[in-house]
Design a protein around this motif. Sequence first.
Motif, PDB file in Angstrom:
ATOM      1  N   THR A   1     -10.205  11.754  12.905  1.00  0.00           N
ATOM      2  CA  THR A   1      -9.990  12.771  11.879  1.00  0.00           C
ATOM      3  C   THR A   1      -8.519  13.148  11.770  1.00  0.00           C
ATOM      4  OG1 THR A   1     -10.443  14.496  13.502  1.00  0.00           O
ATOM      5  CG2 THR A   1     -12.296  13.737  12.136  1.00  0.00           C
ATOM      6  N   SER A   2      -7.689  12.565  12.625  1.00  0.00           N
ATOM      7  CA  SER A   2      -6.268  12.877  12.596  1.00  0.00           C
ATOM      8  C   SER A   2      -5.520  11.876  11.713  1.00  0.00           C
ATOM      9  CB  SER A   2      -5.707  12.855  14.013  1.00  0.00           C
ATOM     10  OG  SER A   2      -5.858  11.566  14.568  1.00  0.00           O
ATOM     11  N   THR A   3      -4.208  11.872  11.847  1.00  0.00           N
ATOM     12  CA  THR A   3      -3.368  10.970  11.064  1.00  0.00           C
ATOM     13  C   THR A   3      -3.768   9.522  11.290  1.00  0.00           C
ATOM     14  OG1 THR A   3      -1.532  12.503  11.247  1.00  0.00           O
ATOM     15  CG2 THR A   3      -0.996  10.256  10.640  1.00  0.00           C
ATOM     16  N   CYS A   4      -3.801   8.774  10.222  1.00  0.00           N
ATOM     17  CA  CYS A   4      -4.163   7.367  10.291  1.00  0.00           C
ATOM     18  C   CYS A   4      -3.062   6.517   9.662  1.00  0.00           C
ATOM     19  CB  CYS A   4      -5.442   7.102   9.514  1.00  0.00           C
ATOM     20  SG  CYS A   4      -6.855   7.952  10.187  1.00  0.00           S
ATOM     21  N   VAL A   5      -3.012   5.306  10.098  1.00  0.00           N
ATOM     22  CA  VAL A   5      -2.139   4.325   9.472  1.00  0.00           C
ATOM     23  C   VAL A   5      -2.984   3.578   8.450  1.00  0.00           C
ATOM     24  CG1 VAL A   5      -0.838   2.204   9.860  1.00  0.00           C
ATOM     25  CG2 VAL A   5      -0.693   4.064  11.508  1.00  0.00           C
ATOM     26  N   GLU A   6      -2.435   3.402   7.253  1.00  0.00           N
ATOM     27  CA  GLU A   6      -3.120   2.638   6.220  1.00  0.00           C
ATOM     28  C   GLU A   6      -2.254   1.447   5.837  1.00  0.00           C
ATOM     29  OE1 GLU A   6      -5.752   5.889   3.850  1.00  0.00           O
ATOM     30  OE2 GLU A   6      -3.654   5.767   3.280  1.00  0.00           O
ATOM     31  N   VAL A   7      -2.907   0.316   5.575  1.00  0.00           N
ATOM     32  CA  VAL A   7      -2.210  -0.915   5.227  1.00  0.00           C
ATOM     33  C   VAL A   7      -2.799  -1.457   3.936  1.00  0.00           C
ATOM     34  CG1 VAL A   7      -1.698  -3.275   5.974  1.00  0.00           C
ATOM     35  CG2 VAL A   7      -1.836  -1.450   7.659  1.00  0.00           C
ATOM     36  N   ALA A   8      -1.934  -2.015   3.096  1.00  0.00           N
ATOM     37  CA  ALA A   8      -2.371  -2.668   1.857  1.00  0.00           C
ATOM     38  C   ALA A   8      -1.509  -3.908   1.653  1.00  0.00           C
ATOM     39  CB  ALA A   8      -2.232  -1.731   0.668  1.00  0.00           C
ATOM     40  N   LYS A   9      -2.078  -4.907   1.021  1.00  0.00           N
ATOM     41  CA  LYS A   9      -1.311  -6.097   0.666  1.00  0.00           C
ATOM     42  C   LYS A   9      -1.172  -6.126  -0.850  1.00  0.00           C
ATOM     43  CE  LYS A   9      -0.627 -10.942   1.328  1.00  0.00           C
ATOM     44  NZ  LYS A   9      -1.169 -12.232   1.596  1.00  0.00           N
ATOM     45  N   VAL A  10       0.081  -6.214  -1.296  1.00  0.00           N
ATOM     46  CA  VAL A  10       0.375  -6.306  -2.724  1.00  0.00           C
ATOM     47  C   VAL A  10       1.276  -7.514  -2.912  1.00  0.00           C
ATOM     48  CG1 VAL A  10       1.449  -5.195  -4.713  1.00  0.00           C
ATOM     49  CG2 VAL A  10       0.145  -3.827  -3.080  1.00  0.00           C
ATOM     50  N   GLY A  11       0.767  -8.506  -3.609  1.00  0.00           N
ATOM     51  CA  GLY A  11       1.531  -9.740  -3.773  1.00  0.00           C
ATOM     52  C   GLY A  11       1.740 -10.387  -2.422  1.00  0.00           C
ATOM     53  N   GLU A  12       2.985 -10.655  -2.088  1.00  0.00           N
ATOM     54  CA  GLU A  12       3.326 -11.276  -0.809  1.00  0.00           C
ATOM     55  C   GLU A  12       3.748 -10.258   0.243  1.00  0.00           C
ATOM     56  OE1 GLU A  12       2.927 -14.576  -0.149  1.00  0.00           O
ATOM     57  OE2 GLU A  12       2.004 -14.626  -2.125  1.00  0.00           O
ATOM     58  N   ASN A  13       3.696  -8.973  -0.082  1.00  0.00           N
ATOM     59  CA  ASN A  13       4.154  -7.938   0.846  1.00  0.00           C
ATOM     60  C   ASN A  13       3.014  -7.107   1.401  1.00  0.00           C
ATOM     61  OD1 ASN A  13       6.921  -8.520   0.627  1.00  0.00           O
ATOM     62  ND2 ASN A  13       7.042  -7.371  -1.281  1.00  0.00           N
ATOM     63  N   TYR A  14       3.243  -6.597   2.606  1.00  0.00           N
ATOM     64  CA  TYR A  14       2.319  -5.670   3.253  1.00  0.00           C
ATOM     65  C   TYR A  14       2.947  -4.293   3.215  1.00  0.00           C
ATOM     66  CZ  TYR A  14      -0.429  -9.556   4.936  1.00  0.00           C
ATOM     67  OH  TYR A  14      -1.218 -10.664   5.009  1.00  0.00           O
ATOM     68  N   LEU A  15       2.161  -3.293   2.832  1.00  0.00           N
ATOM     69  CA  LEU A  15       2.619  -1.915   2.752  1.00  0.00           C
ATOM     70  C   LEU A  15       1.928  -1.105   3.839  1.00  0.00           C
ATOM     71  CD1 LEU A  15       2.310  -1.394  -1.112  1.00  0.00           C
ATOM     72  CD2 LEU A  15       4.311  -2.186   0.177  1.00  0.00           C
ATOM     73  N   ILE A  16       2.663  -0.169   4.448  1.00  0.00           N
ATOM     74  CA  ILE A  16       2.107   0.700   5.480  1.00  0.00           C
ATOM     75  C   ILE A  16       2.467   2.127   5.126  1.00  0.00           C
ATOM     76  CG2 ILE A  16       2.137   1.312   7.932  1.00  0.00           C
ATOM     77  CD1 ILE A  16       2.910  -1.565   8.525  1.00  0.00           C
ATOM     78  N   ARG A  17       1.481   3.053   5.268  1.00  0.00           N
ATOM     79  CA  ARG A  17       1.750   4.458   4.987  1.00  0.00           C
ATOM     80  C   ARG A  17       0.949   5.355   5.924  1.00  0.00           C
ATOM     81  NH1 ARG A  17      -1.516   5.758  -0.654  1.00  0.00           N
ATOM     82  NH2 ARG A  17      -3.609   5.697   0.249  1.00  0.00           N
ATOM     83  N   ASP A  18       1.327   6.614   5.939  1.00  0.00           N
ATOM     84  CA  ASP A  18       0.649   7.657   6.704  1.00  0.00           C
ATOM     85  C   ASP A  18      -0.416   8.268   5.788  1.00  0.00           C
ATOM     86  OD1 ASP A  18      -0.115  10.058   7.917  1.00  0.00           O
ATOM     87  OD2 ASP A  18       1.921  10.619   8.456  1.00  0.00           O
ATOM     88  N   SER A  19      -1.657   8.281   6.246  1.00  0.00           N
ATOM     89  CA  SER A  19      -2.741   8.788   5.397  1.00  0.00           C
ATOM     90  C   SER A  19      -2.605  10.273   5.080  1.00  0.00           C
ATOM     91  CB  SER A  19      -4.100   8.525   6.047  1.00  0.00           C
ATOM     92  OG  SER A  19      -4.215   9.270   7.252  1.00  0.00           O
ATOM     93  N   LYS A  20      -1.897  11.033   5.923  1.00  0.00           N
ATOM     94  CA  LYS A  20      -1.724  12.460   5.656  1.00  0.00           C
ATOM     95  C   LYS A  20      -0.688  12.716   4.564  1.00  0.00           C
ATOM     96  CE  LYS A  20      -3.180  14.990   9.680  1.00  0.00           C
ATOM     97  NZ  LYS A  20      -2.755  15.926  10.718  1.00  0.00           N
ATOM     98  N   LYS A  21       0.147  11.710   4.268  1.00  0.00           N
ATOM     99  CA  LYS A  21       1.176  11.858   3.236  1.00  0.00           C
ATOM    100  C   LYS A  21       1.166  10.639   2.320  1.00  0.00           C
ATOM    101  CE  LYS A  21       4.034  14.792   6.004  1.00  0.00           C
ATOM    102  NZ  LYS A  21       5.349  15.323   6.184  1.00  0.00           N
ATOM    103  N   PRO A  22       0.070  10.411   1.614  1.00  0.00           N
ATOM    104  CA  PRO A  22      -0.016   9.221   0.765  1.00  0.00           C
ATOM    105  C   PRO A  22       0.989   9.203  -0.378  1.00  0.00           C
ATOM    106  CG  PRO A  22      -1.863  10.682   0.342  1.00  0.00           C
ATOM    107  CD  PRO A  22      -1.135  11.234   1.534  1.00  0.00           C
ATOM    108  N   GLU A  23       1.531  10.372  -0.726  1.00  0.00           N
ATOM    109  CA  GLU A  23       2.522  10.425  -1.804  1.00  0.00           C
ATOM    110  C   GLU A  23       3.906   9.968  -1.341  1.00  0.00           C
ATOM    111  OE1 GLU A  23       2.877  14.097   0.518  1.00  0.00           O
ATOM    112  OE2 GLU A  23       1.146  13.060  -0.265  1.00  0.00           O
ATOM    113  N   ALA A  24       4.115   9.915  -0.032  1.00  0.00           N
ATOM    114  CA  ALA A  24       5.407   9.475   0.507  1.00  0.00           C
ATOM    115  C   ALA A  24       5.555   7.966   0.334  1.00  0.00           C
ATOM    116  CB  ALA A  24       5.503   9.838   1.985  1.00  0.00           C
ATOM    117  N   ALA A  25       6.785   7.524   0.336  1.00  0.00           N
ATOM    118  CA  ALA A  25       7.054   6.089   0.173  1.00  0.00           C
ATOM    119  C   ALA A  25       6.446   5.297   1.334  1.00  0.00           C
ATOM    120  CB  ALA A  25       8.551   5.853   0.105  1.00  0.00           C
TER     121      ALA A  25
END
Length: 64
Positions: free
Chosen positions: A17-41
């Motif tokens: 239930t705490s902060t999570c790491v989220e990963v997505a693949k777009v094209g040839e790149n992998y993106l990583i973000r903090d689930s608590k701040k999805p609006e951040a880069a």
Amino acid sequence: MEEMNVPAWRKSSRCGTSTCVEVAKVGENYLIRDSKKPEAAALSFTEAEWDAFVEGVTAGEFRF
């Protein structure tokens, strides 16, 4: 952003239930973000960089 380039975010399987790491693949790149701040880069990595990271995790290089 075109519909086909919208990231499909996946949360870490270790996420509770705490902060999570989220990963997505777009094209040839992998993106990583903090689930608590999805609006951040998100951080962006090439496939080679992502593969090197995964290999390092598997090899235990990030254990403290």
